[in-house]
Design a protein around this motif. Structure first.
Motif, PDB file in Angstrom:
ATOM      1  N   MET A  21      -3.407   2.166   8.587  1.00 13.53           N
ATOM      2  CA  MET A  21      -2.639   1.599   9.708  1.00 13.53           C
ATOM      3  C   MET A  21      -2.396   0.105   9.495  1.00 13.53           C
ATOM      4  O   MET A  21      -1.291  -0.382   9.741  1.00 13.53           O
ATOM      5  CB  MET A  21      -3.357   1.871  11.022  1.00 13.53           C
ATOM      6  CG  MET A  21      -3.405   3.364  11.362  1.00 13.53           C
ATOM      7  SD  MET A  21      -4.251   3.729  12.883  1.00 13.53           S
ATOM      8  CE  MET A  21      -2.928   3.401  14.035  1.00 13.53           C
ATOM      9  N   ILE A  22      -3.400  -0.621   9.024  1.00 18.41           N
ATOM     10  CA  ILE A  22      -3.247  -2.057   8.787  1.00 18.41           C
ATOM     11  C   ILE A  22      -2.270  -2.289   7.642  1.00 18.41           C
ATOM     12  O   ILE A  22      -1.374  -3.145   7.726  1.00 18.41           O
ATOM     13  CB  ILE A  22      -4.610  -2.720   8.497  1.00 18.41           C
ATOM     14  CG1 ILE A  22      -5.551  -2.577   9.695  1.00 18.41           C
ATOM     15  CG2 ILE A  22      -4.440  -4.190   8.093  1.00 18.41           C
ATOM     16  CD1 ILE A  22      -5.008  -3.081  11.010  1.00 18.41           C
ATOM     17  N   ASP A  23      -2.415  -1.528   6.568  1.00 16.94           N
ATOM     18  CA  ASP A  23      -1.503  -1.668   5.432  1.00 16.94           C
ATOM     19  C   ASP A  23      -0.074  -1.353   5.846  1.00 16.94           C
ATOM     20  O   ASP A  23       0.870  -2.028   5.414  1.00 16.94           O
ATOM     21  CB  ASP A  23      -1.950  -0.755   4.285  1.00 16.94           C
ATOM     22  CG  ASP A  23      -1.139  -0.989   3.030  1.00 16.94           C
ATOM     23  OD1 ASP A  23      -1.061  -2.152   2.581  1.00 16.94           O
ATOM     24  OD2 ASP A  23      -0.594  -0.012   2.482  1.00 16.94           O
ATOM     25  N   GLY A  62     -13.786   2.168  12.111  1.00 12.40           N
ATOM     26  CA  GLY A  62     -13.247   1.789  10.807  1.00 12.40           C
ATOM     27  C   GLY A  62     -12.574   0.426  10.841  1.00 12.40           C
ATOM     28  O   GLY A  62     -12.717  -0.367   9.904  1.00 12.40           O
ATOM     29  N   ALA A  63     -11.853   0.127  11.928  1.00 17.28           N
ATOM     30  CA  ALA A  63     -11.215  -1.189  12.062  1.00 17.28           C
ATOM     31  C   ALA A  63     -12.277  -2.284  12.143  1.00 17.28           C
ATOM     32  O   ALA A  63     -12.116  -3.357  11.554  1.00 17.28           O
ATOM     33  CB  ALA A  63     -10.314  -1.218  13.294  1.00 17.28           C
ATOM     34  N   GLU A 144      -6.415  -4.221  16.498  1.00 17.65           N
ATOM     35  CA  GLU A 144      -5.525  -3.967  15.365  1.00 17.65           C
ATOM     36  C   GLU A 144      -4.911  -5.275  14.865  1.00 17.65           C
ATOM     37  O   GLU A 144      -4.850  -5.523  13.654  1.00 17.65           O
ATOM     38  CB  GLU A 144      -4.422  -2.985  15.753  1.00 17.65           C
ATOM     39  CG  GLU A 144      -3.497  -2.657  14.595  1.00 17.65           C
ATOM     40  CD  GLU A 144      -2.370  -1.711  14.964  1.00 17.65           C
ATOM     41  OE1 GLU A 144      -1.647  -1.302  14.046  1.00 17.65           O
ATOM     42  OE2 GLU A 144      -2.195  -1.399  16.154  1.00 17.65           O
ATOM     43  N   ALA A 145      -4.475  -6.127  15.789  1.00 17.81           N
ATOM     44  CA  ALA A 145      -3.894  -7.417  15.398  1.00 17.81           C
ATOM     45  C   ALA A 145      -4.923  -8.283  14.679  1.00 17.81           C
ATOM     46  O   ALA A 145      -4.586  -8.975  13.711  1.00 17.81           O
ATOM     47  CB  ALA A 145      -3.342  -8.140  16.626  1.00 17.81           C
ATOM     48  N   THR A 146      -6.164  -8.246  15.119  1.00 19.35           N
ATOM     49  CA  THR A 146      -7.216  -9.044  14.480  1.00 19.35           C
ATOM     50  C   THR A 146      -7.431  -8.597  13.044  1.00 19.35           C
ATOM     51  O   THR A 146      -7.470  -9.423  12.125  1.00 19.35           O
ATOM     52  CB  THR A 146      -8.521  -8.956  15.293  1.00 19.35           C
ATOM     53  OG1 THR A 146      -8.276  -9.498  16.596  1.00 19.35           O
ATOM     54  CG2 THR A 146      -9.650  -9.710  14.622  1.00 19.35           C
ATOM     55  N   GLU A 152      -3.896 -10.421   6.409  1.00 20.14           N
ATOM     56  CA  GLU A 152      -2.786 -11.312   6.058  1.00 20.14           C
ATOM     57  C   GLU A 152      -3.312 -12.677   5.617  1.00 20.14           C
ATOM     58  O   GLU A 152      -2.789 -13.278   4.671  1.00 20.14           O
ATOM     59  CB  GLU A 152      -1.823 -11.454   7.245  1.00 20.14           C
ATOM     60  CG  GLU A 152      -0.630 -12.320   6.971  1.00 20.14           C
ATOM     61  CD  GLU A 152       0.288 -11.812   5.857  1.00 20.14           C
ATOM     62  OE1 GLU A 152       1.066 -12.636   5.340  1.00 20.14           O
ATOM     63  OE2 GLU A 152       0.239 -10.619   5.495  1.00 20.14           O
ATOM     64  N   HIS A 153      -4.354 -13.167   6.259  1.00 18.10           N
ATOM     65  CA  HIS A 153      -4.975 -14.441   5.886  1.00 18.10           C
ATOM     66  C   HIS A 153      -5.509 -14.355   4.445  1.00 18.10           C
ATOM     67  O   HIS A 153      -5.293 -15.268   3.642  1.00 18.10           O
ATOM     68  CB  HIS A 153      -6.100 -14.774   6.871  1.00 18.10           C
ATOM     69  CG  HIS A 153      -6.677 -16.132   6.726  1.00 18.10           C
ATOM     70  ND1 HIS A 153      -6.079 -17.262   7.225  1.00 18.10           N
ATOM     71  CD2 HIS A 153      -7.813 -16.545   6.124  1.00 18.10           C
ATOM     72  CE1 HIS A 153      -6.818 -18.314   6.937  1.00 18.10           C
ATOM     73  NE2 HIS A 153      -7.887 -17.905   6.267  1.00 18.10           N
ATOM     74  N   ILE A 154      -6.185 -13.267   4.135  1.00 13.89           N
ATOM     75  CA  ILE A 154      -6.708 -13.065   2.777  1.00 13.89           C
ATOM     76  C   ILE A 154      -5.556 -12.993   1.780  1.00 13.89           C
ATOM     77  O   ILE A 154      -5.606 -13.604   0.705  1.00 13.89           O
ATOM     78  CB  ILE A 154      -7.589 -11.796   2.715  1.00 13.89           C
ATOM     79  CG1 ILE A 154      -8.897 -12.032   3.477  1.00 13.89           C
ATOM     80  CG2 ILE A 154      -7.855 -11.375   1.266  1.00 13.89           C
ATOM     81  CD1 ILE A 154      -9.724 -10.786   3.701  1.00 13.89           C
TER      82      ILE A 154
END
Length: 178
Positions: A21-23, A62-63, A144-146, A152-154
């Protein structure tokens, strides 16, 4: 003395589904410049809607595991530069979350900052959160945003748009081999 929020006591959850989901969000944001893929977005929404309560809870855990892993990486990367990851990551995260008032309720931002600080100090984010009661519906978008913002920061730090996803995928693969 070990803490009740020690990661060894935390459920790992469905890291693979949370990472997918994050990807998907990361790719959707980066593809927005060239036009998003509506079919891919629809499949992601359909997947999320198909989850039952247990599966949704597993993705939530998992998140939190992703947040822990991302903060562990960020902490080590910042320590190599003799910097405090929390001092660099949390203000940026809070500022980014505040820029999304339509999807992130202001009241959820302190909880997300707390999750990141817990993870950055070696505590389990989900066990840290659990001590304050059940998750709220309003916290789901913020969670999810976190995870997305940390990934994205990484990716920005490494100058590699797929680094965070690849790092977790490789960790999962090596865990499967063990």
């Amino acid at each position: 003395m070990s803490s009740p929020c020690d990661p060894q006591y935390a459920p790992v959850g469905d890291v693979g589904a949370a990472l997918m989901m994050i990807d998907s969000r990361l790719k959707g944001i980066h593809d927005a410049k060239s036009g998003t893929d509506p079919e891919h977005q629809a499949l992601t929404r359909q997947f999320a809607a198909s989850l039952g309560p247990k599966e949704a809870n597993d993705v939530l855990d998992g998140a939190c595991t992703l947040i822990y892993m991302f903060m562990t990486w960020l902490r080590k990367a910042h320590e190599d530069q003799h910097k405090d990851a929390i001092a660099y990551v949390v203000p940026s995260l809070v500022a980014s979350l505040r820029m999304m008032p339509k999807s992130i309720r202001p009241g959820t931002i302190p909880t997300m900052a707390g999750l990141v600080i817990a993870a950055g100090t070696g505590l389990s984010p989900n066990l840290w959160r659990k001590q304050y009661g059940d998750w709220t519906d309003e916290e789901m978008n913020a969670l999810e945003a976190t995870a997305f913002l940390l990934a994205e920061h990484i990716n920005r730090i490494t100058n590699d748009p797929d680094f965070a996803t690849r790092m977790i995928t490789e960790a999962l693969s090596s865990a499967d081999e063990d």
